[in-house]
Design an enzyme around this catalytic site. Sequence first.
Site, PDB file in Angstrom:
ATOM      1  N   CYS A 103       0.833  -1.205   0.000  1.00  0.00           N
ATOM      2  CA  CYS A 103       0.000   0.000   0.000  1.00  0.00           C
ATOM      3  C   CYS A 103       0.870   1.259   0.000  1.00  0.00           C
ATOM      4  O   CYS A 103       1.558   1.528  -0.964  1.00  0.00           O
ATOM      5  CB  CYS A 103      -0.967  -0.046   1.195  1.00  0.00           C
ATOM      6  SG  CYS A 103      -2.369   1.085   1.034  1.00  0.00           S
ATOM      7  N   HIS A 197      -2.702  -5.533   0.470  1.00  0.00           N
ATOM      8  CA  HIS A 197      -2.167  -5.853   1.798  1.00  0.00           C
ATOM      9  C   HIS A 197      -2.077  -7.362   2.029  1.00  0.00           C
ATOM     10  O   HIS A 197      -2.948  -7.949   2.679  1.00  0.00           O
ATOM     11  CB  HIS A 197      -3.069  -5.263   2.881  1.00  0.00           C
ATOM     12  CG  HIS A 197      -2.941  -3.790   3.079  1.00  0.00           C
ATOM     13  ND1 HIS A 197      -1.937  -3.225   3.843  1.00  0.00           N
ATOM     14  CD2 HIS A 197      -3.704  -2.776   2.631  1.00  0.00           C
ATOM     15  CE1 HIS A 197      -2.089  -1.902   3.857  1.00  0.00           C
ATOM     16  NE2 HIS A 197      -3.150  -1.602   3.129  1.00  0.00           N
ATOM     17  N   GLU A 199      -0.295  -8.757   4.104  1.00  0.00           N
ATOM     18  CA  GLU A 199       0.070  -8.983   5.507  1.00  0.00           C
ATOM     19  C   GLU A 199      -1.103  -8.951   6.475  1.00  0.00           C
ATOM     20  O   GLU A 199      -0.987  -9.442   7.613  1.00  0.00           O
ATOM     21  CB  GLU A 199       1.123  -7.952   5.949  1.00  0.00           C
ATOM     22  CG  GLU A 199       0.601  -6.571   6.306  1.00  0.00           C
ATOM     23  CD  GLU A 199       0.264  -5.666   5.122  1.00  0.00           C
ATOM     24  OE1 GLU A 199      -0.062  -4.494   5.348  1.00  0.00           O
ATOM     25  OE2 GLU A 199       0.347  -6.150   3.968  1.00  0.00           O
TER      26      GLU A 199
END
Length: 285
Positions: A103, A197, A199
């Site tokens: 991001c 994202h 993660e």
Amino acid sequence: MRFLVAECEPPEAREKRRESVGRSSGETYLEVLHKLAPGAECDRLKPTDSRAEIPSREALSAYDAVFLTGSPLHLWQDSPEARRQIEFMQKVFASGTPSFGSCAGLQVACVAAGGKVRSMGQRREAGFARRLVATDAGRNHPLLDGRPASYDAPAIHTDEVEQLPEGATLLASNRVTHVQAAEIRCGDGVFWGVQYHPEISLREVAAALRRQSDDLLEHGLARSEADVEQLAEQVDALHEAPDRADLAWRLGLDDQVTVPEQRTRELRNFIEYLVQPTRSRRGRA
């Protein structure tokens, strides 16, 4: 291995995220990295903080990888926080240490290498980026190894890369955001990054939807706070029971998002295909 996580969030955003999900973006990265690379030594830095000391090029070269988190920081606006973040990334490039960002992390690397970032205007990706497709270069790039021809991923952003810097390679796109994944080479450094994202968990997606409820209403993506809450509750429920086919069907998601080993694919690939070979070339044990 030794990793450095650079938390791109300004202090206020960091605390707001902690209130909604229990941890900052950097703390999320630390948790995921400990699972992907057990035994790795992980440090955390907050480059946007006014009192933060930016490591030297030499200090950064002692790490095997640097990770840049997401953030609501607008890189197209000049601010002390943005300048500190860009200065930090320029030193990462100069150090030659492999780096990865999601991001805002992608946006920071882009600007630091000479590219441009802009506001998305009325467009939004809120919750999930849909129908991501690799470019010709991306189909054979190790960052996307294991991803199918089209896939979805968690995504929450209001800014995007407008122009990649010279020496960058576009790896994936969709109809909402042109630059969804890229490799950026600058000086001695190599950066792999994504606009989405890999993660974050589904629970964090739900929390982000709640945090951005007003923005979703303003841009017509929801008609009421109850609409946002209903969607967030469904995402939360899928987090708690990722094998619930009914929820996955209702949300239009598959194992690329619901299964952590698939969702974190880009991070795994970065460590396996870029960090470990670079570590071996440097002769580190």
